[in-house]
Design an enzyme around this catalytic site. Structure first.
Site, PDB file in Angstrom:
ATOM      1  N   ASP A 243       5.437   0.687  11.871  1.00 13.18           N
ATOM      2  CA  ASP A 243       4.197   0.045  11.400  1.00 13.18           C
ATOM      3  C   ASP A 243       4.071  -1.412  11.848  1.00 13.18           C
ATOM      4  OD1 ASP A 243       3.520   2.430  10.246  1.00 13.18           O
ATOM      5  OD2 ASP A 243       4.021   1.851   8.204  1.00 13.18           O
TER       6      ASP A 243
ATOM      7  N   ARG B 200       1.156  14.820  13.037  1.00 17.94           N
ATOM      8  CA  ARG B 200       1.843  14.453  11.788  1.00 17.94           C
ATOM      9  C   ARG B 200       2.047  15.716  10.963  1.00 17.94           C
ATOM     10  NH1 ARG B 200      -0.394   8.981   9.360  1.00 17.94           N
ATOM     11  NH2 ARG B 200       1.623   9.066   8.314  1.00 17.94           N
ATOM     12  N   PRO B 201       3.092  16.482  11.321  1.00 17.76           N
ATOM     13  CA  PRO B 201       3.325  17.757  10.636  1.00 17.76           C
ATOM     14  C   PRO B 201       3.720  17.574   9.171  1.00 17.76           C
ATOM     15  CG  PRO B 201       5.138  17.246  12.136  1.00 17.76           C
ATOM     16  CD  PRO B 201       4.121  16.159  12.314  1.00 17.76           C
ATOM     17  N   ILE B 202       3.725  18.686   8.429  1.00 16.19           N
ATOM     18  CA  ILE B 202       4.125  18.624   7.011  1.00 16.19           C
ATOM     19  C   ILE B 202       5.247  19.622   6.731  1.00 16.19           C
ATOM     20  CG2 ILE B 202       1.999  17.744   5.945  1.00 16.19           C
ATOM     21  CD1 ILE B 202       1.632  20.985   5.490  1.00 16.19           C
ATOM     22  N   ASP B 203       5.886  20.086   7.809  1.00 16.77           N
ATOM     23  CA  ASP B 203       6.916  21.118   7.638  1.00 16.77           C
ATOM     24  C   ASP B 203       8.044  20.690   6.695  1.00 16.77           C
ATOM     25  OD1 ASP B 203       7.329  19.314   9.860  1.00 16.77           O
ATOM     26  OD2 ASP B 203       9.174  20.405  10.270  1.00 16.77           O
ATOM     27  N   LEU B 204       8.408  19.411   6.718  1.00 18.80           N
ATOM     28  CA  LEU B 204       9.518  18.971   5.857  1.00 18.80           C
ATOM     29  C   LEU B 204       9.101  18.975   4.383  1.00 18.80           C
ATOM     30  CD1 LEU B 204      10.951  16.049   8.027  1.00 18.80           C
ATOM     31  CD2 LEU B 204      11.899  18.347   7.740  1.00 18.80           C
TER      32      LEU B 204
ATOM     33  N   ARG C  52      -8.321  -0.347   5.354  1.00 18.87           N
ATOM     34  CA  ARG C  52      -7.490   0.660   4.678  1.00 18.87           C
ATOM     35  C   ARG C  52      -6.198   0.038   4.171  1.00 18.87           C
ATOM     36  NH1 ARG C  52      -6.437   5.954   7.968  1.00 18.87           N
ATOM     37  NH2 ARG C  52      -5.350   6.285   6.017  1.00 18.87           N
TER      38      ARG C  52
ATOM     39  N   CYS D  59      -4.220  13.060  13.398  1.00 18.82           N
ATOM     40  CA  CYS D  59      -4.195  11.615  13.206  1.00 18.82           C
ATOM     41  C   CYS D  59      -4.130  10.954  14.570  1.00 18.82           C
ATOM     42  CB  CYS D  59      -2.961  11.267  12.391  1.00 18.82           C
ATOM     43  SG  CYS D  59      -2.862   9.554  11.981  1.00 18.82           S
TER      44      CYS D  59
ATOM     45  N   ARG E 184      -3.516  10.701   4.629  1.00 17.61           N
ATOM     46  CA  ARG E 184      -2.352  11.578   4.563  1.00 17.61           C
ATOM     47  C   ARG E 184      -1.549  11.449   3.264  1.00 17.61           C
ATOM     48  NH1 ARG E 184       0.894  14.372   8.073  1.00 17.61           N
ATOM     49  NH2 ARG E 184       3.094  14.225   7.563  1.00 17.61           N
TER      50      ARG E 184
ATOM     51  N   LYS F 204       0.839  -1.218   0.000  1.00 14.95           N
ATOM     52  CA  LYS F 204       0.000   0.000   0.000  1.00 14.95           C
ATOM     53  C   LYS F 204       0.866   1.258   0.000  1.00 14.95           C
ATOM     54  CE  LYS F 204      -1.442   1.560   4.162  1.00 14.95           C
ATOM     55  NZ  LYS F 204      -1.205   2.947   4.547  1.00 14.95           N
ATOM     56  N   ASN F 205       1.897   1.280   0.858  1.00 14.87           N
ATOM     57  CA  ASN F 205       2.671   2.507   1.018  1.00 14.87           C
ATOM     58  C   ASN F 205       3.641   2.764  -0.135  1.00 14.87           C
ATOM     59  OD1 ASN F 205       1.249   3.031   3.295  1.00 14.87           O
ATOM     60  ND2 ASN F 205       2.863   2.469   4.737  1.00 14.87           N
TER      61      ASN F 205
HETATM   62  C1  EPZ Z   1       4.795   6.937   6.076  1.00 13.88           C
HETATM   63  O1  EPZ Z   1       4.140   8.071   6.620  1.00 13.88           O
HETATM   64  C2  EPZ Z   1       3.795   5.791   6.076  1.00 13.88           C
HETATM   65  N1  EPZ Z   1       2.636   6.158   5.259  1.00 13.88           N
HETATM   66  C3  EPZ Z   1       3.366   5.453   7.495  1.00 13.88           C
HETATM   67  O2  EPZ Z   1       2.538   4.309   7.451  1.00 13.88           O
HETATM   68  C4  EPZ Z   1       4.618   5.119   8.322  1.00 13.88           C
HETATM   69  O3  EPZ Z   1       4.247   4.897   9.650  1.00 13.88           O
HETATM   70  C5  EPZ Z   1       5.622   6.264   8.241  1.00 13.88           C
HETATM   71  O4  EPZ Z   1       5.937   6.572   6.859  1.00 13.88           O
HETATM   72  C6  EPZ Z   1       6.940   5.969   8.941  1.00 13.88           C
HETATM   73  O5  EPZ Z   1       7.523   4.817   8.379  1.00 13.88           O
HETATM   74  C7  EPZ Z   1       2.681   6.034   3.946  1.00 13.88           C
HETATM   75  O6  EPZ Z   1       3.686   5.691   3.360  1.00 13.88           O
HETATM   76  C8  EPZ Z   1       1.438   6.301   3.193  1.00 13.88           C
HETATM   77  P1  EPZ Z   1       7.131  10.161   7.992  1.00 13.88           P
HETATM   78  P2  EPZ Z   1       4.823   9.495   6.566  1.00 13.88           P
HETATM   79  O7  EPZ Z   1       7.019  11.486   7.352  1.00 13.88           O
HETATM   80  O8  EPZ Z   1       5.726   9.595   5.403  1.00 13.88           O
HETATM   81  C9  EPZ Z   1       7.846  13.403  11.320  1.00 13.88           C
HETATM   82  C10 EPZ Z   1       0.682   2.952   7.978  1.00 13.88           C
HETATM   83  O9  EPZ Z   1       0.251   2.424   9.036  1.00 13.88           O
HETATM   84  N2  EPZ Z   1       7.599  14.413  10.275  1.00 13.88           N
HETATM   85  O10 EPZ Z   1       8.228   9.273   7.526  1.00 13.88           O
HETATM   86  O11 EPZ Z   1       3.775  10.512   6.715  1.00 13.88           O
HETATM   87  C11 EPZ Z   1       6.611  12.574  11.649  1.00 13.88           C
HETATM   88  O12 EPZ Z   1       5.747  13.261  12.539  1.00 13.88           O
HETATM   89  C12 EPZ Z   1       1.197   4.377   7.963  1.00 13.88           C
HETATM   90  O13 EPZ Z   1       0.695   2.361   6.889  1.00 13.88           O
HETATM   91  C13 EPZ Z   1       7.884  15.736  10.550  1.00 13.88           C
HETATM   92  O14 EPZ Z   1       8.316  16.099  11.657  1.00 13.88           O
HETATM   93  O15 EPZ Z   1       5.721   9.437   7.856  1.00 13.88           O
HETATM   94  C14 EPZ Z   1       7.231  11.330  12.225  1.00 13.88           C
HETATM   95  O16 EPZ Z   1       7.603  11.575  13.563  1.00 13.88           O
HETATM   96  C15 EPZ Z   1       0.965   5.118   9.234  1.00 13.88           C
HETATM   97  N3  EPZ Z   1       7.639  16.652   9.580  1.00 13.88           N
HETATM   98  C16 EPZ Z   1       8.509  11.176  11.394  1.00 13.88           C
HETATM   99  O17 EPZ Z   1       8.758  12.458  10.819  1.00 13.88           O
HETATM  100  C17 EPZ Z   1       7.162  16.319   8.352  1.00 13.88           C
HETATM  101  O18 EPZ Z   1       6.975  17.212   7.496  1.00 13.88           O
HETATM  102  C18 EPZ Z   1       8.415  10.151  10.275  1.00 13.88           C
HETATM  103  O19 EPZ Z   1       7.200  10.340   9.556  1.00 13.88           O
HETATM  104  C19 EPZ Z   1       6.896  14.967   8.082  1.00 13.88           C
HETATM  105  C20 EPZ Z   1       7.122  14.027   9.067  1.00 13.88           C
END
Ligand code: EPZ
Length: 421
Positions: free
Chosen positions: A308, A121-125, A400, A116, A92, A22-23
């Site tokens: 996960d 789950r910020p989007i700053d990056l 999902r 969530c 997301r 899925k991811n």
């Molecule tokens: C992906 O989410 C996956 N989703 C998630 O799977 C998975 O848990 C996660 O990666 C971590 O492996 C999909 O691929 C669709 P991240 P993503 O950005 O990319 C922080 C599932 O159950 N962060 O790698 O959104 C964030 O808060 C789902 O299938 C920032 O600070 O996760 C976290 O602490 C749930 N700023 C860390 O980074 C940002 O702009 C890693 O999150 C983005 C993220």
């Protein structure tokens, strides 16, 4: 709404097929917007999140179909640039259309994905990376409003408080493929799903070096093309079935599971006393009656232990005598499953972002409530190992991300079925 009903205690024997990831599929579907030519993506299971993503692409002006696990997408030449709240708020990953839309149209309005249950789950990056490519960003009315006359390559460091980001790496990399000049993404995520997306982009004509490393070099090109691609197997689904077998006992062959994508899980399972046999495209898990040992786990970005699989690992530890500690370093609040596992007789308490699990011999069946996708999976495998009957409510979370989980488990001997609430 449906619930899953389980009569626990039956060991698991047989073979099952792991579905496509899925991811991987979700950002790859977003990447198809980088061209107006048709792309064909194979091995995409008909999950709720996939349907939501395809609906969003349709709204943006793409022709889409999804039959027999094959997705066909033909984006229009005149794509729309607004990804509405109603669609992005449900999932997301849909925020990943931002990079491709801004690269193709120079303009995009994408709803903020919102909160969530697994924590902030910020989007700053995502925004930092795009801004460094020359995108102007405003947040207004719950939307990210982005404009750019021409994207320009840059050196971008994409690390946050919790390390690299999977979807931010994807979003920024997709935008950079059509930027002028060269982009370096430092601290890029290297999860197998990011690698799969990168391979898809390279097939489309993108010039990307450093695949699978923390440093990606992307040399912008003028145009990308439609391609055919097969999504990698779902390592989290495979890991969930491995943990289920370890918890309940039995002997299961997982076909279409790549052992190299679950290295740390396999290592931990071997350490605690489960037999794992790795084959080229499959894995055998054998758990005899011998007692397992407790273990300490810390979740981390790949190749660390995946967040996960944290909830499912915790389910296994609840019936492993001794004290185990699981520390969550990706989503420090992702512990909604603890109270539900405790309702089944587990003994877990939370200390900051660490769960301390005092393993007991048996769980007892109970009605429990699923809170998110992976917590739901943990409750299902706990129910399979528990004595008597369990009911897992709110299984739409499960739908999902797990394709026919109850059918697959039934095929290997579990007594599990779905009922209307
Ligand atoms: C992906 O989410 C996956 N989703 C998630 O799977 C998975 O848990 C996660 O990666 C971590 O492996 C999909 O691929 C669709 P991240 P993503 O950005 O990319 C922080 C599932 O159950 N962060 O790698 O959104 C964030 O808060 C789902 O299938 C920032 O600070 O996760 C976290 O602490 C749930 N700023 C860390 O980074 C940002 O702009 C890693 O999150 C983005 C993220």
């Amino acid at each position: 709404m449906d619930k899953i009903v389980i009569e626990g205690g039956k060991k698991l024997y047989g073979e099952l097929n792991i579905s496509g990831a899925k991811n991987s599929a979700l950002p790859i579907i977003a990447a198809t917007l980088l061209t107006d030519e048709e792309s064909i993506i194979e091995n995409v299971p008909p999950l709720r999140d996939v349907a939501s993503m395809l609906k969003l692409l349709k709204t943006l002006g793409a022709r889409v179909s999804h039959e027999k696990e094959i997705v066909r997408i033909k984006p229009s030449r005149n794509l729309k640039y607004i990804a509405p709240y109603k669609m992005v708020s449900t999932m997301r990953a849909s925020f990943c259309v931002l990079g491709p839309l801004i690269a193709r149209l120079g303009k995009a309005e994408v709803s903020l994905p919102g909160g969530c249950i697994i924590g902030p789950r910020p989007i700053d990056l995502h925004l930092k990376g795009l801004q460094e490519l020359g995108v102007k960003v405003k947040i207004e009315g719950g939307y990210v409003k982005a404009t750019a006359s021409r994207l320009r390559g840059n050196d971008i460091f994409l690390g946050g408080a919790f390390g690299s980001s999977v979807l931010a790496t994807g979003n920024v990399m997709m935008a950079a493929t059509l930027a002028k000049g060269t982009t370096y993404i430092e601290n890029a995520a290297c999860e197998p799903e990011v690698v799969d997306l990168t391979r898809f982009l390279i097939k489309m004509g993108a010039r990307i070096e450093g695949v699978g490393t923390h440093l990606l070099k992307i040399t912008g090109v003028k145009k990308l093309h439609g391609v055919r691609h097969r999504v990698i197997p779902d390592r989290i689904e495979a890991g969930t079935f491995m943990l289920a077998t370890a918890m309940i006992g039995g002997n299961v062959l997982l076909r279409d599971a790549l052992p190299e994508h679950n290295g740390v899980l396999i290592d931990k399972l071997k350490t605690i006393g489960v037999t794992i046999r790795k084959h080229k495209n499959s894995v055998t898990v054998v758990k005899k009656t011998r007692k397992l040992l407790p273990v300490n786990i810390t979740t981390m970005p790949y190749p660390g232990f995946p967040t996960d699989l944290q909830a499912q690992m915790m389910a296994l530890m609840t019936v492993t005598p001794g004290i185990s500690v699981i520390t969550e370093k990706v989503y420090p609040e992702r512990f909604m499953h603890i109270s539900e596992l405790n309702r089944m007789g587990a003994n877990i308490f939370l200390e900051g972002s660490s769960a301390i699990i005092n393993g007991t011999k048996k769980l007892s069946g109970a009605p429990v409530m699923a809170s998110d996708l992976r917590a739901s999976a943990a409750l299902v495998i706990a129910g399979l190992a528990a004595e008597d009957r369990s009911e897992v409510h709110r299984v739409y979370h499960l739908d999902r991300g797990y394709y026919k989980i109850e059918e697959k488990l039934r095929d290997i001997g579990a007594n599990i079925w779905r009922e209307k609430e």
